[in-house]
Design an enzyme around this catalytic site. Structure first.
Site, short mmCIF file in Angstrom:
data_model
loop_
_atom_site.label_atom_id
_atom_site.label_comp_id
_atom_site.label_asym_id
_atom_site.label_seq_id
_atom_site.Cartn_x
_atom_site.Cartn_y
_atom_site.Cartn_z
CG ASP A 111 -25.48 16.01 23.14
OD1 ASP A 111 -26.19 14.98 23.15
OD2 ASP A 111 -25.88 17.11 22.71
CG HIS A 112 -25.79 14.66 19.12
ND1 HIS A 112 -26.72 13.88 18.47
CD2 HIS A 112 -26.49 15.63 19.75
CE1 HIS A 112 -27.93 14.36 18.69
NE2 HIS A 112 -27.83 15.41 19.47
#
Length: 206
Positions: free
Chosen positions: A82-83
């Site tokens: 994620d991210h």
């Protein structure tokens, strides 16, 4: 093996008119808890960890646990970074068996975000993995922005980005936030409808 791609889960969501939950974990206990909840509710999920968390939960330790938990799950589970922003870490995650990458170039100028996204697309394609991108700045833990200066996703940016990239899904900012809401959110549902009706790419709300 119940490890799958986010693309597969999004197809399920469209067919069943439902959303797919994505849950960030940072240790073994959280992995066990999320998987158990998914199995009890018979819900396919995305199991993920943010790149910023890796300084506390090293990828070479938590990554294999996440992938193995997905493989042994009784429901379909996608494992996502994620991210993500660092190319080398993205490739390391894919080598470990992560089935999806959420690349966050939202803080960059649009052209650079497009360029980086296309570069990462080539990497994910090698591993048969899904790719999520982001446009707009979502308040909360991402930059600690307040409601007033959150940067909403612009429809014209979405159209240009969509014509210049090929991603599995797109995260947008409509007044939503990362983490706990410190005030009543002012969600721009009109913007959400405009974006949703303008492109076929599935949308993600963080």
């Amino acid at each position: 093996i119940m490890l799958c791609s986010v693309k597969e889960l999004l197809e399920f969501a469209e067919e069943n008119r439902c959303a797919i939950g994505a849950f960030n974990v940072s240790n073994l206990e959280m992995i066990i808890g999320v998987i158990k909840a998914a199995e009890v509710t018979n819900s396919p999920i995305i199991l993920q960890i943010a790149e910023s968390r890796l300084k506390f939960s090293p990828l070479h330790l938590i990554g294999p646990m996440m992938v193995e938990a997905a493989k042994k799950s009784k429901v379909k589970v996608a494992v996502q970074l994620d991210h993500a922003q660092t190319f080398s870490i993205i490739e390391d995650a894919l080598k470990l068996g992560f089935s999806s990458i959420m690349y966050d170039g939202s803080h960059l100028p649009l052209e650079q975000n497009i360029k980086n996204t296309n570069s990462i697309k080539k990497i994910t394609e090698k591993y048969g993995a899904s790719l999520e991108a982001e446009l707009g700045i979502i308040k909360g833990d991402e930059g600690n922005l307040t409601q007033e200066n959150s940067i909403y996703t612009k429809l014209e940016d979405v159209l240009k980005f969509n014509n210049s990239t090929d991603v599995t899904s797109l995260a947008i900012a409509i007044g939503n936030a990362h983490g706990i809401y410190l005030e009543t959110p002012k969600l721009n549902l009109g913007l959400l409808k405009k974006i949703s009706s303008s492109i076929k790419t599935p949308l993600v709300l963080h």
